[in-house]
Write an enzyme that holds these catalytic residues in place. Structure first.
Site: not given
Length: 393
Positions: A59, A111, A181, A206
């Protein structure tokens, strides 16, 4: 994992070569061309309690992330990269690294899911949040100090362009970091860090992965500073980590990033040009068209192409837009973008109440199918639109 780096491509190689070869390092002792999947969740200490392998727990830092993070760091020209379980997790980690009372300036058009989350987050964390419509409004808002400026370019789903270099200058003058972004252009066409941004974010679901089979996100930073340490802490503490198999799939997808994105972008430009003056189309929104208001800026900061996303506003309003989406045969009616298959959606319906998206707008994610097949598919679907109808309000 031991690497044999003697044949690793250096900085003098093109980014497409670095991506195709996954930086070129093979693993020892078998000299694998494809890196193995690292499944370990924990790592053994030495007798003295030290960590000779440099890891404590997956993690915090998993070797499964190393290949994709190293490649993306190279492609973006950054100092460090971090994978996340999704693009939203990556964006959230940036915001969680802020301190209560911070000020964020973000675009109106971005977004949709992140915009909605940002509004709620700001209210709960006593964050001062302002929205800007364009670079001039951003300049006005940054007359006052700020901590973080968010930018998305091209912006979903209007594909508006923000001048990254100017936004960076404005942000830094106000004491803020600029986060961009860059999901749509990818490092194939735009490198925000080279234009002055502090952090670049991708929904790796994407284009970076490109096959509709992984949900992932990534951040790349220009400086591995204290703010970056807080982002890494947010990832580890929040557990927003990617599984090892998903990380391996992402790394595999990255190796075909350049040919996929270049092929799709060439088709998108052809489609945009074909339908710009079509009788059933009110407007084509694509930064590669000279008619796009951000075209000149896009030409400066998008090198080699304008991306594979475009939007069509069709005649006949929402009803016609719905019918066009129902009539397509090759385009798939689905949310998301950036994969090998072409997708179409009525964006206002997806975003729901409060959307700023026109109700006659169809968002297209162009894939790598034959370009003329895609044009023909849209032609037959648009036959339902009333030519000469007025735009909806």
């Amino acid at each position: 994992m031991q690497h044999d780096d003697h044949r690793r491509p250096g900085a003098n190689f093109a980014p497409a070569t670095l991506a195709a070869q996954g930086l070129g390092a093979s693993t020892m002792p078998h000299r694998d061309i494809v890196p193995p999947i690292h499944m370990a969740s924990t790592f053994e200490r030495a007798e003295d309690g030290s960590l000779p392998g440099g890891r404590i727990y997956a993690r915090d830092a998993s070797p499964a992330y190393d290949p994709a993070e190293a490649l993306l760091c190279e492609l973006e020209g950054g100092a460090a990269a971090a994978l996340f379980a999704s693009g939203m997790a990556a964006a959230s980690a940036v915001l969680l690294a802020l301190k209560p009372g911070a000020r964020i300036v973000a675009p109106h058009d971005m977004y949709w899911s992140l915009r909605n989350w940002l509004i709620g987050f700001s209210a709960n964390w006593q964050i001062d949040l302002d929205f800007y419509a364009d670079i001039d409004e951003l300049a006005g808002l940054l007359q006052a100090p700020a901590d973080l400026v968010w930018a998305e370019t091209p912006a979903n789903p209007t594909w508006d362009i923000i001048d990254i270099a100017r936004a960076a200058r404005l942000a830094h003058a106000a004491g803020a970091r600029l986060v961009v972004d860059s999901t749509v252009p990818t490092p194939v066409f735009t490198r925000p860090l080279a234009l002055g941004a502090d952090i670049v974010m991708h929904s790796a679901t994407k284009y970076l992965n490109g096959h509709s089979d992984v949900v992932a996100g990534v951040l790349v930073t220009a400086a591995a500073d204290d703010f970056w340490s807080r982002i890494k802490t947010a990832r580890a503490a929040g557990g927003a980590v990617l599984g090892p198999f998903e990380a391996w799939l992402l790394n595999r997808g990255l190796r075909t990033l350049f040919p996929r994105v270049r092929t799709a972008a060439a088709s998108a430009l052809h489609i945009a040009q074909h339908f710009e003056h079509h009788p059933a189309v009110l407007e084509v929104r694509y930064p590669g068209l000279p008619s796009h208001p951000g075209h000149a800026i896009a030409c400066r900061q998008m090198i080699g192409g304008f991306g594979a996303m475009l939007s069509l506003r069709v005649r006949g309003g929402a009803a016609a837009a719905h019918e066009v989406a129902a009539r397509v045969r090759i385009f798939r009616r689905a949310t998301s973008l950036g994969s090998v298959e072409s997708l179409i959606e009525h964006r206002a319906m997806v975003e729901g109440p409060g959307t700023r998206c026109p109700d006659d707008l169809l968002r297209l994610s162009v894939g790598i199918e034959d370009t003329e097949d895609l044009v023909a598919d849209l032609e037959q679907a648009l036959a339902c639109c009333p030519a000469g109808a007025q735009p909806s309000t």
